[in-house]
Scaffold this motif. Structure first.
Motif, PDB file in Angstrom:
ATOM      1  N   ALA A  38       0.835  -1.207   0.000  1.00 16.83           N
ATOM      2  CA  ALA A  38       0.000   0.000   0.000  1.00 16.83           C
ATOM      3  C   ALA A  38       0.870   1.257   0.000  1.00 16.83           C
ATOM      4  CB  ALA A  38      -0.924   0.001   1.222  1.00 16.83           C
ATOM      5  N   GLY A  39       1.987   1.227   0.736  1.00 15.10           N
ATOM      6  CA  GLY A  39       2.896   2.374   0.759  1.00 15.10           C
ATOM      7  C   GLY A  39       3.505   2.634  -0.604  1.00 15.10           C
ATOM      8  N   SER A  40       3.918   1.561  -1.301  1.00 15.80           N
ATOM      9  CA  SER A  40       4.486   1.716  -2.641  1.00 15.80           C
ATOM     10  C   SER A  40       3.454   2.254  -3.615  1.00 15.80           C
ATOM     11  CB  SER A  40       5.017   0.372  -3.144  1.00 15.80           C
ATOM     12  OG  SER A  40       6.134  -0.036  -2.404  1.00 15.80           O
ATOM     13  N   MET A  41       2.220   1.755  -3.500  1.00 15.94           N
ATOM     14  CA  MET A  41       1.169   2.187  -4.424  1.00 15.94           C
ATOM     15  C   MET A  41       0.848   3.674  -4.244  1.00 15.94           C
ATOM     16  SD  MET A  41      -1.316  -1.140  -4.221  1.00 15.94           S
ATOM     17  CE  MET A  41      -2.662  -0.527  -5.213  1.00 15.94           C
ATOM     18  N   VAL A  42       0.748   4.111  -2.974  1.00 19.15           N
ATOM     19  CA  VAL A  42       0.398   5.524  -2.756  1.00 19.15           C
ATOM     20  C   VAL A  42       1.576   6.436  -3.094  1.00 19.15           C
ATOM     21  CG1 VAL A  42       1.039   5.702  -0.305  1.00 19.15           C
ATOM     22  CG2 VAL A  42      -0.831   7.078  -1.184  1.00 19.15           C
ATOM     23  N   LEU A  43       2.799   5.967  -2.856  1.00 21.98           N
ATOM     24  CA  LEU A  43       3.974   6.773  -3.217  1.00 21.98           C
ATOM     25  C   LEU A  43       4.029   6.998  -4.717  1.00 21.98           C
ATOM     26  CD1 LEU A  43       7.000   5.511  -1.063  1.00 21.98           C
ATOM     27  CD2 LEU A  43       6.316   7.872  -1.402  1.00 21.98           C
ATOM     28  N   ALA A  44       3.902   5.906  -5.484  1.00 21.31           N
ATOM     29  CA  ALA A  44       4.057   6.009  -6.935  1.00 21.31           C
ATOM     30  C   ALA A  44       2.847   6.663  -7.594  1.00 21.31           C
ATOM     31  CB  ALA A  44       4.288   4.619  -7.524  1.00 21.31           C
ATOM     32  N   ALA A  45       1.649   6.307  -7.128  1.00 25.48           N
ATOM     33  CA  ALA A  45       0.445   6.722  -7.847  1.00 25.48           C
ATOM     34  C   ALA A  45      -0.027   8.115  -7.479  1.00 25.48           C
ATOM     35  CB  ALA A  45      -0.677   5.717  -7.586  1.00 25.48           C
ATOM     36  N   ILE A  46       0.193   8.548  -6.216  1.00 28.83           N
ATOM     37  CA  ILE A  46      -0.416   9.805  -5.784  1.00 28.83           C
ATOM     38  C   ILE A  46       0.617  10.820  -5.295  1.00 28.83           C
ATOM     39  CG2 ILE A  46      -2.164  10.840  -4.306  1.00 28.83           C
ATOM     40  CD1 ILE A  46      -3.386   8.000  -4.068  1.00 28.83           C
ATOM     41  N   LEU A  47       1.539  10.410  -4.409  1.00 25.63           N
ATOM     42  CA  LEU A  47       2.445  11.390  -3.816  1.00 25.63           C
ATOM     43  C   LEU A  47       3.399  11.992  -4.843  1.00 25.63           C
ATOM     44  CD1 LEU A  47       3.259   9.789  -0.357  1.00 25.63           C
ATOM     45  CD2 LEU A  47       1.732  11.667  -0.866  1.00 25.63           C
ATOM     46  N   LEU A  48       3.814  11.189  -5.848  1.00 25.47           N
ATOM     47  CA  LEU A  48       4.639  11.744  -6.915  1.00 25.47           C
ATOM     48  C   LEU A  48       3.848  12.759  -7.732  1.00 25.47           C
ATOM     49  CD1 LEU A  48       6.493   9.377  -6.093  1.00 25.47           C
ATOM     50  CD2 LEU A  48       6.942   8.995  -8.512  1.00 25.47           C
ATOM     51  N   LYS A  49       2.523  12.507  -7.870  1.00 21.38           N
ATOM     52  CA  LYS A  49       1.675  13.428  -8.633  1.00 21.38           C
ATOM     53  C   LYS A  49       1.483  14.742  -7.884  1.00 21.38           C
ATOM     54  CE  LYS A  49       1.444   9.906 -11.180  1.00 21.38           C
ATOM     55  NZ  LYS A  49       2.345   9.147 -10.331  1.00 21.38           N
TER      56      LYS A  49
END
Length: 457
Positions: A225-236
């Motif tokens: 879940a941490g990897s998904m939110v980092l890549a999908a949202i926080l980078l955006k």
């Protein structure tokens, strides 16, 4: 708009019981479907709520992505958190708290409110890495992430405070302030310094090459879940911040931006080459994210409408694609108990359906049709090339290497002899199929509504 914020916060009040996990997941699903319907409504119009919150097309599409990926994060974490009974209530609280923070950050019109929630998003992410990470090195990875992002964002805070004191206005959409004809800003060194102060925080969050070292460490140690939110949202959030700062400061560019532009493009080429030296699934996908985000950065700095359109489309497509790749890496890890590309071989013989999804998202990662990734790159390339013909070589190399490392990732993991240590009889559950399908459908079928892209910016 206020309804979405209130709904995101209200889900936190779902009671802690056996059905709490699924109630929260269904509530997120319902809100995300409503937000997508709002995007596609024919009577869509620009709305302003008040001086603190606003809604426009760019924030709306990123809100929809945030809500959708939050639901996918709960679905992907069922095995490692729900079934394993690994602090379920605390985990869902972190996910939903982060979701609420991101929704307010994307809706914020007040520059100080945006800055506060931009920084606040680090806290639930750090707690996700520390609480549900895999290895003891997660503390070091979390500190890396915090030090990089907080240190880079302090100059932005000083610039924002200076700007508010000089203009007495903190609304991002109602002010245009950077008076480049003033005596101070007419100096080249002052203009370059201000460029660095404004964009440093977002370049680290994005991240750009040279300030990207925290990202692979954070990804490798984070739970799925941490990897998904980092890549999908926080980078955006970094890309969104760059586009918003262009509007807020009425930014016209400086000589320093040419350096950033060139560094982003050639840095994307270098990180694409670095991908071939990675032995860890998640590390390879993290470095590929740096390459894709450098392309998005080039579109944002190209100072053209097509560049901005392409940047936003790339942000959305990369959100779906990278999130799915990290979920696939997690499913493979649960099967083989290793993330090494050297040890994970022959998964095609064990789980051909999982291999099919690996193939679908690997070709999406290389911008194959009909994904919106292809449309983003088609819009991006003319904008960047017309800025300067010197960027043709770096763009061509980046596009070629993206196809190469995507094929490398697929063939290394799926082909070859079967690993002797893999669990031979564990099956791929239906929730995994749903998760992959829910990533694949919007990332490919949004291209059918490409006329909406021109309303997004």
């Amino acid at each position: 708009m206020l309804g979405v914020i209130m709904a995101s916060i209200t889900i936190l009040l779902v009671p802690n019981n056996n059905m709490g996990w699924y109630m929260k997941m269904w509530a997120l699903a319902l809100i995300s479907v409503i937000s997508f319907l709002h995007l596609f409504s024919s009577n869509w119009s620009y709305e302003m709520a008040n001086s603190f919150l606003n809604q426009d097309s760019m924030s709306s599409v990123l809100i929809s992505l945030t809500l959708w990926i939050s639901m996918m994060m709960l679905l992907a974490s069922q095995n490692s958190v729900k079934i394993a009974k690994n602090s379920i209530y605390q985990f869902t609280t972190m996910i939903l708290g982060l979701n609420a923070i991101l929704v307010v950050a994307f809706y914020a019109n007040n520059i100080m409110l945006f800055y506060f929630f931009f920084e606040a998003s680090l806290i639930p992410t750090l707690l996700l890495i520390l609480g549900w990470g895999y290895q003891p090195e997660r503390l070091q990875a979390g500190m890396y992430m915090m030090i990089y992002t907080v240190a880079a964002s302090l100059p932005l805070l000083l610039t924002i405070l200076w700007n508010i004191s000089s203009t007495s206005c903190s609304s991002m959409l109602m002010t245009s302030t950077l008076r480049l004809n003033s005596n101070f800003l007419s100096m080249t060194w002052a203009s370059n310094l201000l460029t660095l102060l404004i964009f440093a925080a977002f370049l680290v969050k994005l991240p750009m090459f040279t300030v990207h070292l925290w990202l692979p460490k954070a990804h490798v140690e984070a739970p799925v879940a941490g990897s998904m939110v980092l890549a999908a949202i926080l980078l955006k959030l970094g890309g969104y911040g760059i586009l918003r700062m262009y509007q807020y400061f009425n930014f016209m560019g400086s000589g320093f931006l040419v350096l950033v532009f060139s560094l982003a493009l050639w840095g994307g080429v270098l990180t694409s080459i670095i991908c071939f030296r990675q032995t860890d699934f998640k590390s390879l996908i993290a470095y590929s994210s740096v390459g894709h985000m450098s392309l998005m950065l080039a579109g944002a700095f190209s100072n053209s409408a097509w560049g901005w359109y392409g940047a936003l489309v790339l942000m959305v497509s990369h959100g779906f694609c990278s999130s799915a790749l990290f979920a696939l890496a997690n499913y493979t890890y649960e099967k083989t108990h290793t993330r090494s590309l050297f040890l994970t071989k022959g998964m095609l013989m064990f789980l051909p359906t999982l291999s099919l999804w690996w193939f679908m998202f690997a070709i999406m990662n290389m911008a194959a049709p009909p994904s919106i990734n292809l449309m983003g790159e088609i819009m991006m390339f003319p904008a960047v090339i017309f800025s300067s013909s010197y960027y043709v070589a770096s763009l061509a190399l980046m596009s070629f290497l993206a196809a190469l490392y995507s094929m490398y990732l697929f063939t290394c993991s799926q082909h070859g002899g079967s690993p002797k240590f893999a669990k031979p009889f564990s099956t791929f559950k239906s929730s995994g199929y749903i998760l992959m399908l829910m990533h694949w459908l919007p990332a490919n079928f949004l291209i059918l509504k490409s006329d909406l892209i021109f309303l997004w910016v």
